[in-house]
Design a protein around this motif. Structure first.
Motif, mmCIF file in Angstrom:
data_model
loop_
_atom_site.group_PDB
_atom_site.id
_atom_site.type_symbol
_atom_site.label_atom_id
_atom_site.label_comp_id
_atom_site.label_asym_id
_atom_site.label_seq_id
_atom_site.Cartn_x
_atom_site.Cartn_y
_atom_site.Cartn_z
ATOM 1 N N LYS A 39 0.839 -1.203 0.000
ATOM 2 C CA LYS A 39 0.000 0.000 0.000
ATOM 3 C C LYS A 39 0.874 1.254 0.000
ATOM 4 C CE LYS A 39 -3.440 2.312 2.835
ATOM 5 N NZ LYS A 39 -4.223 2.276 4.071
ATOM 6 N N VAL A 95 2.512 1.696 -3.508
ATOM 7 C CA VAL A 95 1.533 2.129 -4.504
ATOM 8 C C VAL A 95 1.180 3.599 -4.291
ATOM 9 C CG1 VAL A 95 -0.862 1.852 -5.230
ATOM 10 C CG2 VAL A 95 0.594 -0.147 -4.978
ATOM 11 N N ASN A 96 1.004 4.022 -3.037
ATOM 12 C CA ASN A 96 0.668 5.418 -2.772
ATOM 13 C C ASN A 96 1.819 6.353 -3.137
ATOM 14 O OD1 ASN A 96 -1.930 4.922 -1.907
ATOM 15 N ND2 ASN A 96 -1.349 4.753 0.237
ATOM 16 N N ALA A 148 4.067 5.796 -5.465
ATOM 17 C CA ALA A 148 4.110 5.848 -6.929
ATOM 18 C C ALA A 148 3.020 6.769 -7.472
ATOM 19 C CB ALA A 148 3.962 4.453 -7.509
ATOM 20 N N GLU A 149 1.825 6.690 -6.895
ATOM 21 C CA GLU A 149 0.748 7.581 -7.335
ATOM 22 C C GLU A 149 1.087 9.036 -7.027
ATOM 23 O OE1 GLU A 149 -2.827 6.206 -5.479
ATOM 24 O OE2 GLU A 149 -3.032 4.480 -6.834
ATOM 25 N N GLY A 150 1.717 9.288 -5.885
ATOM 26 C CA GLY A 150 2.111 10.656 -5.542
ATOM 27 C C GLY A 150 3.127 11.225 -6.513
ATOM 28 N N TYR A 151 4.100 10.410 -6.878
ATOM 29 C CA TYR A 151 5.085 10.853 -7.869
ATOM 30 C C TYR A 151 4.419 11.150 -9.207
ATOM 31 C CZ TYR A 151 9.148 9.813 -4.930
ATOM 32 O OH TYR A 151 10.089 9.792 -3.946
ATOM 33 N N ASP A 152 3.491 10.300 -9.611
ATOM 34 C CA ASP A 152 2.816 10.521 -10.891
ATOM 35 C C ASP A 152 1.999 11.799 -10.861
ATOM 36 O OD1 ASP A 152 3.891 8.246 -11.971
ATOM 37 O OD2 ASP A 152 2.139 6.975 -11.582
ATOM 38 N N GLU A 153 1.303 12.055 -9.750
ATOM 39 C CA GLU A 153 0.516 13.290 -9.658
ATOM 40 C C GLU A 153 1.420 14.519 -9.612
ATOM 41 O OE1 GLU A 153 -2.509 13.546 -6.664
ATOM 42 O OE2 GLU A 153 -3.301 11.562 -7.163
ATOM 43 N N ARG A 190 4.221 14.946 -11.122
ATOM 44 C CA ARG A 190 4.773 15.229 -12.454
ATOM 45 C C ARG A 190 3.768 15.916 -13.354
ATOM 46 N NH1 ARG A 190 7.694 9.887 -14.501
ATOM 47 N NH2 ARG A 190 7.255 8.935 -12.507
ATOM 48 N N ARG A 191 2.488 15.779 -13.051
ATOM 49 C CA ARG A 191 1.475 16.391 -13.920
ATOM 50 C C ARG A 191 1.357 17.868 -13.683
ATOM 51 N NH1 ARG A 191 -3.194 11.956 -12.904
ATOM 52 N NH2 ARG A 191 -1.915 10.200 -13.428
#
Length: 51
Positions: A37, A40-41, A43-48, A50-51
């Motif tokens: 968990k 995954v969180n 990784a999602e934070g890094y992706d957000e 970068r946007r």
């Protein structure tokens, strides 16, 4: 069937050991789910980010 009978007799003869093994298994499984968990969180934070 002899393997199952041996396992049942071992559990009946050592309930304390069985309890300890069950708790250790639960901790390992719970730790795996917790770390999954977290990863995954992150990784999602890094992706957000970068946007």
């Amino acid at each position: 069937m002899s393997v199952v009978d041996t396992l049942v007799s071992a559990v009946a003869a050592n309930p304390g050991l069985t309890l300890i093994l069950a708790v250790l298994l639960a901790l390992v499984f719970g730790g795996y789910l917790y770390l999954r968990k977290v990863v995954v969180n992150v990784a999602e934070g890094y992706d957000e980010g970068r946007r």
